[in-house]
Design a protein around this motif. Structure first.
Motif, mmCIF file in Angstrom:
data_model
loop_
_atom_site.group_PDB
_atom_site.id
_atom_site.type_symbol
_atom_site.label_atom_id
_atom_site.label_comp_id
_atom_site.label_asym_id
_atom_site.label_seq_id
_atom_site.Cartn_x
_atom_site.Cartn_y
_atom_site.Cartn_z
ATOM 1 N N GLU A 85 0.830 -1.202 0.000
ATOM 2 C CA GLU A 85 0.000 0.000 0.000
ATOM 3 C C GLU A 85 0.868 1.257 0.000
ATOM 4 O O GLU A 85 2.066 1.194 0.284
ATOM 5 N N ARG A 86 0.223 2.386 -0.307
ATOM 6 C CA ARG A 86 0.960 3.645 -0.413
ATOM 7 C C ARG A 86 1.450 4.079 0.962
ATOM 8 O O ARG A 86 0.682 4.088 1.922
ATOM 9 N N ASP A 87 2.751 4.461 1.052
ATOM 10 C CA ASP A 87 3.333 4.862 2.337
ATOM 11 C C ASP A 87 3.442 6.370 2.465
ATOM 12 O O ASP A 87 4.004 6.882 3.422
ATOM 13 N N GLU B 81 -4.469 5.117 -5.495
ATOM 14 C CA GLU B 81 -4.537 4.159 -4.386
ATOM 15 C C GLU B 81 -5.994 3.894 -3.963
ATOM 16 O O GLU B 81 -6.317 2.806 -3.514
ATOM 17 N N ASP B 82 -6.843 4.892 -4.141
ATOM 18 C CA ASP B 82 -8.249 4.781 -3.711
ATOM 19 C C ASP B 82 -9.066 4.144 -4.837
ATOM 20 O O ASP B 82 -9.557 4.807 -5.735
ATOM 21 N N ARG B 83 -9.253 2.824 -4.746
ATOM 22 C CA ARG B 83 -9.896 2.082 -5.839
ATOM 23 C C ARG B 83 -11.373 2.446 -6.005
ATOM 24 O O ARG B 83 -11.882 2.472 -7.126
ATOM 25 N N THR B 114 2.411 0.942 -6.102
ATOM 26 C CA THR B 114 1.653 0.017 -5.257
ATOM 27 C C THR B 114 0.735 -0.852 -6.115
ATOM 28 O O THR B 114 0.484 -0.551 -7.286
ATOM 29 N N ARG B 115 0.203 -1.911 -5.497
ATOM 30 C CA ARG B 115 -0.725 -2.812 -6.200
ATOM 31 C C ARG B 115 -1.960 -2.061 -6.670
ATOM 32 O O ARG B 115 -2.408 -2.234 -7.797
ATOM 33 N N ASN B 116 -2.521 -1.227 -5.795
ATOM 34 C CA ASN B 116 -3.725 -0.486 -6.180
ATOM 35 C C ASN B 116 -3.448 0.507 -7.304
ATOM 36 O O ASN B 116 -4.266 0.684 -8.205
#
Ligand SMILES: [Zn+2]
Lengths: 100, 276
Positions: A85-87, B81-83, B114-116
């Motif tokens: 996840e984003r850090d 990041e916010d899917r 990141t994965r997202n």
């Protein structure tokens, strides 16, 4: 990729055009390292960024072509794993050891 | 004075003085990728407002200075990041794609890799393919650039529906330019003080890799950046000893070739004649 002869300026011309500019840059780097030594508190000699910086300086000394690309790689995260996840929003400029 | 196109300029964060200075130095067109607002937006309606700004107000503001304004739409990598939000924004993008200054999907890509972020990137690529849009790609900064560019290139190369000549991968540097060009994509060099490349380094790469499928841009935004980065680089190119024709290829003919793949990108007739 063409390396040999790809810059249209002679070495003499490059010195005339750019020596002073890069002389200034090298003195700035030296002064940064001296300032780091003079610091009021020595609490980051093993910081991952300063370590990468010192490695990059060593690579700068090479007489072999390809210095920029090699230094770029020294300052990169070479793992290929995606972060879970984003850090945070911003990068640091060098890879943290745990990520190499 | 030689004309140029800045294919990466976040004009919503610049003043009219910047448009004026760009016009005075020969800028005839800008393309503005959708980007981060400096904070994470909380709803799809905030993006709808932004897309309206990019497609209505900003082209009018540019036109006052004789500059053609085009744009790219997306939810940018810093918000990828916010899917859940990404899905909502992807759903509203199609209603803006037919607008006259929209050239495609961008700047999509990765930020902290990141994965997202990758999943959101892939969703945008699918949207672009579905609507036959050009793609403009942002690659991550600093230590994340190498691994992020590699992940992007591998993802696109494994998709047989992608035509690499319709994709521009931006912010390439010395350690990422080869993989981008070798896969047939267009590549962008960003003239951004500190965190990207200087005019000298951009010219070095152009000299070594040749000018084919390579563009330069300012990526000027609300950070330390220069709306006049391209004319500054053109000055440096002349100082380096390059011909007017060579400079014209890089700052005008190349971006025009890439962008003209969308028929909505049309330079004024006089400008068109210069491309040859
Ligand atoms: Zn940008």
């Amino acid at each position: 990729m063409q390396i040999e002869g790809s810059c249209p300026r002679t070495q003499r011309e490059l010195i005339e055009l750019e020596f002073i500019e890069h002389r200034t840059k090298i003195l700035d780097i030296a002064a940064f390292l001296d300032r780091f030594d003079r610091s009021i508190e020595h609490n980051a000699n093993d910081d991952f960024r300063i370590k990468a910086f010192r490695e990059a300086l060593a690579a700068l000394n090479s007489s072999e072509f390809g210095r920029v690309e090699r230094i770029q790689m020294l300052l990169s995260d070479l793992s290929s794993e995606l972060r879970a996840e984003r850090d945070g929003q911003s990068a640091y400029g060098a890879a943290k050891e745990s990520e190499q | 004075m030689m004309n140029y196109i800045d294919l990466h300029a976040h004009m919503v964060s610049r003043t009219t003085d910047d448009y004026h200075a760009m016009a005075l130095t020969g800028c005839v067109a800008v393309t503005e990728p959708a980007f981060w607002a400096g904070y994470d937006r909380v709803s799809a309606s905030a993006f709808a407002d932004y897309f309206k700004h990019l497609t209505e107000f900003e082209p009018q503001r540019a036109a006052k200075y004789g500059i053609q304004h085009y744009t790219w739409l997306c939810l940018n990598p810093k918000e990828g990041e916010d899917r859940a939000l990404a899905r909502e924004v992807l759903a509203i993008i199609p209603q803006f794609l037919e607008r006259p200054n929209v050239l495609g999907i961008g700047e999509i890509g990765l930020n902290r890799v990141t994965r997202n972020e990758l999943a959101t990137f892939i969703d945008h690529v699918e949207l672009a393919l579905e609507h036959n849009q050009l793609i403009h790609i942002h690659t991550p900064h600093l230590e994340d650039k190498y691994k992020g560019t590699k992940a992007i290139v591998e993802t696109l190369a494994s998709n047989s529906r992608i035509d690499p000549s319709r994709v521009l991968v931006d912010h390439v540097e010395e350690h990422t330019i080869r993989m981008v060009l070798e896969h047939g994509f267009w590549a962008g060099l960003t003239l951004y003080p500190m965190t990207k490349v200087s005019p000298s380094r951009a010219i070095d790469m152009l000299e070594m890799y040749g000018t084919e499928r390579l563009c330069v841009a300012s990526a000027c935004d609300w950070g330390p950046s220069q709306p006049l980065a391209i004319p500054n680089c053109m000055f440096e190119m002349r100082r380096r000893g390059h011909s007017q024709q060579w400079i014209h290829e890089v700052v005008y003919a190349n971006p025009s070739r890439f962008l003209s793949q969308n028929p909505k990108f049309r330079l004024a007739p006089l400008e068109q004649a210069l491309v040859g």
